[in-house]
Design an enzyme around this catalytic site. Structure first.
Site, PDB file in Angstrom:
ATOM      1  N   ARG A  71       5.500  27.573-148.734  1.00  0.00           N
ATOM      2  CA  ARG A  71       4.279  27.392-147.958  1.00  0.00           C
ATOM      3  C   ARG A  71       4.465  26.227-146.987  1.00  0.00           C
ATOM      4  NH1 ARG A  71       0.893  25.115-150.566  1.00  0.00           N
ATOM      5  NH2 ARG A  71       1.724  24.930-152.667  1.00  0.00           N
ATOM      6  N   TYR A 212       7.100  34.343-145.914  1.00  0.00           N
ATOM      7  CA  TYR A 212       7.270  33.898-147.301  1.00  0.00           C
ATOM      8  C   TYR A 212       5.968  33.726-148.076  1.00  0.00           C
ATOM      9  CZ  TYR A 212      10.095  32.087-151.065  1.00  0.00           C
ATOM     10  OH  TYR A 212      10.755  31.956-152.258  1.00  0.00           O
ATOM     11  N   LYS A 221      -3.075  32.918-151.840  1.00  0.00           N
ATOM     12  CA  LYS A 221      -3.612  31.587-151.536  1.00  0.00           C
ATOM     13  C   LYS A 221      -4.667  31.648-150.432  1.00  0.00           C
ATOM     14  CE  LYS A 221      -0.794  29.719-154.464  1.00  0.00           C
ATOM     15  NZ  LYS A 221      -1.294  29.222-155.742  1.00  0.00           N
ATOM     16  N   HIS A 241      -7.794  27.404-158.670  1.00  0.00           N
ATOM     17  CA  HIS A 241      -6.340  27.523-158.815  1.00  0.00           C
ATOM     18  C   HIS A 241      -6.007  27.375-160.304  1.00  0.00           C
ATOM     19  CE1 HIS A 241      -2.161  25.801-157.469  1.00  0.00           C
ATOM     20  NE2 HIS A 241      -2.094  27.082-157.715  1.00  0.00           N
ATOM     21  N   SER A 263       1.365  22.988-158.314  1.00  0.00           N
ATOM     22  CA  SER A 263       2.620  23.734-158.385  1.00  0.00           C
ATOM     23  C   SER A 263       3.651  22.901-159.159  1.00  0.00           C
ATOM     24  CB  SER A 263       3.161  23.992-156.989  1.00  0.00           C
ATOM     25  OG  SER A 263       2.123  24.445-156.159  1.00  0.00           O
ATOM     26  N   CYS A 265       4.132  22.438-162.425  1.00  0.00           N
ATOM     27  CA  CYS A 265       3.718  21.727-163.631  1.00  0.00           C
ATOM     28  C   CYS A 265       3.722  22.655-164.852  1.00  0.00           C
ATOM     29  CB  CYS A 265       2.331  21.132-163.461  1.00  0.00           C
ATOM     30  SG  CYS A 265       2.305  19.738-162.339  1.00  0.00           S
ATOM     31  N   ASP A 288      -2.382  32.095-162.151  1.00  0.00           N
ATOM     32  CA  ASP A 288      -2.490  31.274-160.941  1.00  0.00           C
ATOM     33  C   ASP A 288      -3.913  31.080-160.420  1.00  0.00           C
ATOM     34  OD1 ASP A 288      -1.118  29.718-158.978  1.00  0.00           O
ATOM     35  OD2 ASP A 288      -1.316  31.336-157.537  1.00  0.00           O
ATOM     36  N   ARG A 379      11.661  32.892-156.166  1.00  0.00           N
ATOM     37  CA  ARG A 379      10.517  33.510-156.850  1.00  0.00           C
ATOM     38  C   ARG A 379      10.863  34.836-157.501  1.00  0.00           C
ATOM     39  NH1 ARG A 379       5.347  30.708-156.572  1.00  0.00           N
ATOM     40  NH2 ARG A 379       5.844  28.902-155.293  1.00  0.00           N
TER      41      ARG A 379
HETATM   42  C1  OXD Z   1       1.665  27.466-155.607  1.00  0.00           C
HETATM   43  C2  OXD Z   1       2.021  28.839-155.979  1.00  0.00           C
HETATM   44  O1  OXD Z   1       2.306  26.884-154.739  1.00  0.00           O
HETATM   45  O2  OXD Z   1       1.398  29.381-156.892  1.00  0.00           O
HETATM   46  O3  OXD Z   1       0.714  26.943-156.198  1.00  0.00           O
HETATM   47  O4  OXD Z   1       2.918  29.421-155.347  1.00  0.00           O
HETATM   48 MN    MN Z   2      -0.340  28.329-157.457  1.00  0.00          MN
END
Ligand code: OXD
Ligand code: MN
Length: 596
Positions: A71, A212, A221, A241, A263, A265, A288, A379
């Site tokens: 991102r 991406y 998102k 989230h 992200s 964690c 997510d 990913r």
């Molecule tokens: C993030 C994802 O960046 O889920 O939170 O990809």
């Molecule tokens: Mn996420």
């Protein structure tokens, strides 16, 4: 012929076709035959390679352009009419200006390509909480991924009907082809032409230049968090989230937990937890995003708006997350992983080492190459239904009732293993001041610790301070049915840099304590930062954590907490007078409790 009579949809597709000038238009029906055909097309064009079907049936690997791997927050915009409505955590641009700039880019941008129309539903087709989006894209990679992570096709058009409303999501990789020009495996535009734009007042998304993940799979998102958070604010619900899991006690009592973590964690790991404590069972509902509404009985009910996982691959293994590994045994899309000599995929942290392969940049690779073989933000994309512990109610139209909210971050020092908020408002303060050490999921995050309120810093589609007020307002509406709020940190280290907590399945011990707190069964002690487990209240039997490490895990270092207050206050000051009065009260209370 378009498979719909929905006037708004037909007019929008016609408008975008005229603007982007694709060679052809294709409406996705969401069938397996279509998915297979589109994926096969990417294999034939050289955009992807097939993974060994004997090892992983029906799976492919894509390698992105090296500049297009995550991102891009600096190129992500919230274009509300007033700048202060986007707030200091978002990049803002005037919506008319932004549209003017982007229209020039979109003009003719799909020449030589197919325009795909993807009707998708965020949430189960029959759920009153779900919303419909339509993504227009010129990327077959996006189509294939959207067909896994959302519900796509004819069934969505049926729900939409002739007059139904939808959220238009326009995406182009921004790489038109001249007649006869050969395509590259991963087309995209240069950084300064990338725009991930949101118009929250019109429920509109325009994305240009990146192929991406969150930049391009616009249901995730962009719609399910940025646009949905603004809609939820207006309409009185919540778009968060958060992972969702069901945790069932040996007696069969079900608890539903929704947890927000930045992200990197271990959110997906926690969502697919394998409890180590006897008799307890965990089932995954989502990893997510959670959409939540207050039900007629007053409880807060959550759905997972997605239907697939788009998980970070490196670090995922049978040790860290066996259920994710089981979920990607077939029908998966891999991005930026290593291709092994026997044509399987691999990444750093997988159970077995890889001696030789092709790295994410398409080069020959060995462990001696000096660089990781997989991109740190590589990913996997896989359907939720393939997760062996997917909850039988994961598609329940009315969702599941949430008992516990969990927040956290990755902090090697200061923050204890678990803290219970004194009450909802204190929980909102804990979540608003959440912080984490940096991540690979975003390209452009500076510094090592970043305040990431509610893990929503990159995803809140309006002024974050108004979002905090929304949380206070929701508690007034929930009253006694409001979930309990906890803060966790699995990542604390001792002064020598050794992890203090084993994490993974052992986190079930912490969840069990929380569930017992919900039922008023386990003991806690008050500290200046919140309630911590009393001696012996959190089950440690069978666990190899010394008394010394345990004490350190729960140690409240008042001086270290005091030292963070100025930075917290500086962070809050960025929001000026939009900071809700109830947040100011919490800030004052935090100071007082620390003796400041
Ligand atoms: C993030 C994802 O960046 O889920 O939170 O990809
Ligand atoms: Mn996420």
């Amino acid at each position: 012929m378009a498979p719909t009579r929905n006037k708004k949809l037909l007019a929008w597709v016609e408008e975008i076709q005229a603007l982007c000038k694709p060679d052809e238009v294709y409406w996705c029906d969401g069938s397996q035959e279509e998915y297979d055909r589109i994926v096969e097309g990417t294999v034939r064009s050289g955009a992807s390679v097939r993974v060994n079907p004997e090892k992983r049936p029906n799976s492919v690997l894509f390698r992105s352009a090296p500049s297009d791997v995550a991102r891009v927050e600096v190129r992500t915009y919230i274009a509300s009419r007033k700048e202060e409505d986007a707030g200091p955590t978002n990049n803002w641009m005037d919506p008319d200006e932004l549209k003017k700039t982007m229209r020039v880019l979109y003009d003719g941008c799909m020449r030589g390509r197919t325009l795909y129309v993807i009707p998708f539903c965020m949430g189960p087709i029959d759920s009153p909480i779900s919303k419909i989006g339509i993504e227009i894209t010129d990327s077959p990679y996006v189509v294939a991924n959207m067909e896994i992570v959302t519900r796509v096709g004819t069934k969505v058009l049926e729900r939409l009907g002739d007059d139904g409303d939808f959220i238009p999501c326009l995406h182009s990789v921004g790489a038109p082809l001249e007649p006869g020009q050969k395509d590259v495996p991963w087309p995209c535009a240069p950084m300064e032409q990338k725009y991930i734009s949101h118009f929250p007042e019109e429920n509109l998304i325009w994305s240009y230049g990146s192929g991406y993940g969150g930049n391009a799979l616009l249901g995730k998102k962009c719609l399910a968090l940025r646009i949905a958070s603004a809609m939820a604010h207006r309409e009185g619900w919540m778009a968060e989230h958060m992972l969702i899991l069901r945790f069932t006690s040996p007696e069969g009592r079900q608890y539903h937990i929704a947890g927000a973590f930045p992200s990197a964690c271990g959110k997906t790991n926690l969502a697919m937890l394998q409890p180590t404590i006897p008799g307890w069972k965990a089932e995954c509902i989502g990893d997510d995003i959670a959409w939540m509404k207050i039900a007629p009985d007053g409880s807060l009910r959550a759905i997972n708006p997605e239907s697939g996982f788009f998980g970070v691959a490196p670090g995922t293994s049978y040790k860290s997350n066996p259920m994710a590994m089981e979920s990607i045994r077939e029908n998966a899309i891999f991005t930026n992983c290593v291709l092994t000599d026997d044509h399987d995929i691999w990444w750093e942290g997988m159970d077995e080492p890889c001696e030789h392969g092709i790295d994410w940049k398409g080069r020959e690779w060995t462990p001696a190459s000096g660089e990781p073989g997989a991109n740190p933000n590589a990913r996997f994309t896989a359907p939720c239904r393939q997760c062996p512990i997917i909850c039988p109610d994961w598609e329940a139209p009315d969702g599941v009732p949430i008992d516990i909210f969990l927040f956290g971050g990755r902090r090697t020092h200061v923050v204890p293993l678990v803290t219970e908020a004194f009450d909802w408002d204190h929980g909102v303060y804990l979540a608003a001041t959440a912080a984490s050490e940096k991540t690979a999921a975003a390209l452009d995050v500076k510094g090592t610790i970043r305040r990431d309120p509610f893990a929503m810093h990159p995803f809140c589609g309006y002024n974050m301070a108004d979002y905090w007020q929304h949380w206070f307002t929701m508690s007034d509406r929930l009253g006694g049915k409001a979930p309990k709020i906890f803060y966790v940190n699995w990542f604390r280290k001792n002064p020598d840099g050794r992890w203090l907590w084993p994490g993974f399945g052992e986190n079930s011990r912490v969840l069990k304590w929380m569930c017992e707190r919900v039922d008023g069964k386990a003991e806690a002690v008050d500290t200046p930062i919140g309630r911590l487990p009393a001696d012996g209240a959190l089950e440690l039997e069978g666990l190899d954590v010394s008394a010394e490490d345990w004490a350190e895990l729960l140690r409240v270092d008042v001086d270290a907490w005091k030292a963070e207050i100025p930075e917290v206050e500086e962070f809050m000051a960025r929001f000026g007078d939009r900071v809700p009065p109830r947040m100011r009260t919490q800030m004052a209370n935090a100071r007082k409790r620390l003796g400041l």
